[in-house]
Design an enzyme around this catalytic site. Structure first.
Site: not given
Ligand code: SF4
Length: 200
Positions: A27, A33, A37, A40-42, A98, A194
Site C-alpha cells: 500500500f 486530501c 468528509c 474522516c478518520d484518516t 483507490e 483488514h
Molecule cells: Fe479524504 Fe478522508 Fe474523505 Fe477519504 S474519507 S476522501 S481521506 S476526507
C-alpha cells in the site's frame, strides 16, 4: 520536483476490501486530501516527499513484484501519478488506485476503485473496475440511500459495493446497506476485512 510525490506511508498488507480481498499488497498511501468528509478518520497530513525510484525500492523491499501495489490516500489524484505507475509496471507490479473520484484518473492504472464521497453530480471519475459507496451520505434512511445510490449503478463498473460506515465509534448503517442489496442485488455488502484481521 517532477518525479517526487508526497507520501504518507508505504506498508505491506493484504487487500482488505473489494474484489481483490486477501491479495498480498504494497500500500502506497499518499499525502493530502481536499474532499473534507465530516466523518474522516484518516491521517493524510503527515509523511515525506519521495522520488519515484525510492517509492519503488521501498515497495520492492516489502512485497514481491507480481503482487499488487495499491495507491491510495488521502486523495491520490491530487498528485501527478504517471511516472509512479510507469515505474510500478517496470518493476513488475499491478498498479491499483483507490480514489474518491473527485477528478479523472489520468495514469494507466490496471485497476480503478472509485469510492465517491460526494454526490453523483460531483463525481468526475465515472468508469473503472469497482465502485464502493459508503452509507454515510446521505445518512440512515433506506429511501435516501437507494435514491443516492441509483445513478451510480448506471456507470460502467464491474462491481458495486455498499459499505456500512466504519468509524472509531462503531459500525453504522449495516441494516440499510443489507436492505439495499436485497432491493437491488447488483449491490454487494462490503467489508473492511483488514480491521477484523487486525493488520494495517
Ligand atoms: Fe479524504 Fe478522508 Fe474523505 Fe477519504 S474519507 S476522501 S481521506 S476526507
Amino acid at each position: 520536483m517532477e518525479n517526487s510525490i508526497r507520501v504518507h506511508s508505504i506498508f505491506a498488507t493484504n487487500q482488505g476490501e473489494g474484489a481483490w480481498i486477501g491479495q498480498a499488497a504494497a500500500f502506497i498511501r499518499l499525502q493530502g486530501c481536499s474532499v473534507g468528509c465530516a466523518w474522516c478518520d484518516t491521517d493524510y497530513d503527515s509523511g515525506e516527499t519521495l522520488e519515484v525510484g525510492e517509492i519503488i525500492a521501498r515497495a520492492c523491499a516489502i512485497v514481491c513484484p507480481g503482487a499488487i501495489a495499491v495507491v491510495t490516500g488521502g486523495e491520490p489524484t491530487e498528485q501527478r501519478l504517471e511516472p509512479l505507475v510507469e515505474e510500478l509496471h517496470r518493476a513488475g507490479f499491478r498498479a491499483h488506485i483507490e480514489t474518491s473520484g473527485i477528478r479523472h484518473v489520468t495514469a494507466a492504472f490496471d485497476w480503478i476503485t472509485v469510492s465517491p464521497k460526494r454526490s453523483f453530480d460531483r463525481t468526475e471519475q465515472r468508469f473503472g473496475n469497482e465502485l464502493k459507496l459508503v452509507a454515510a451520505y446521505p445518512p440512515d434512511n433506506i429511501d435516501c440511500l437507494a435514491a443516492h445510490a441509483a445513478p451510480f449503478l448506471e456507470l460502467p463498473f464491474e462491481y458495486f459495493w455498499i459499505s456500512p460506515l466504519e468509524h472509531p465509534k462503531g459500525v453504522f448503517n449495516t441494516a440499510i446497506c443489507q436492505e439495499l442489496t436485497q432491493r437491488e442485488p447488483r449491490w454487494r455488502l462490503a467489508i473492511q476485512a483488514h480491521k477484523y484481521w487486525n493488520i494495517p
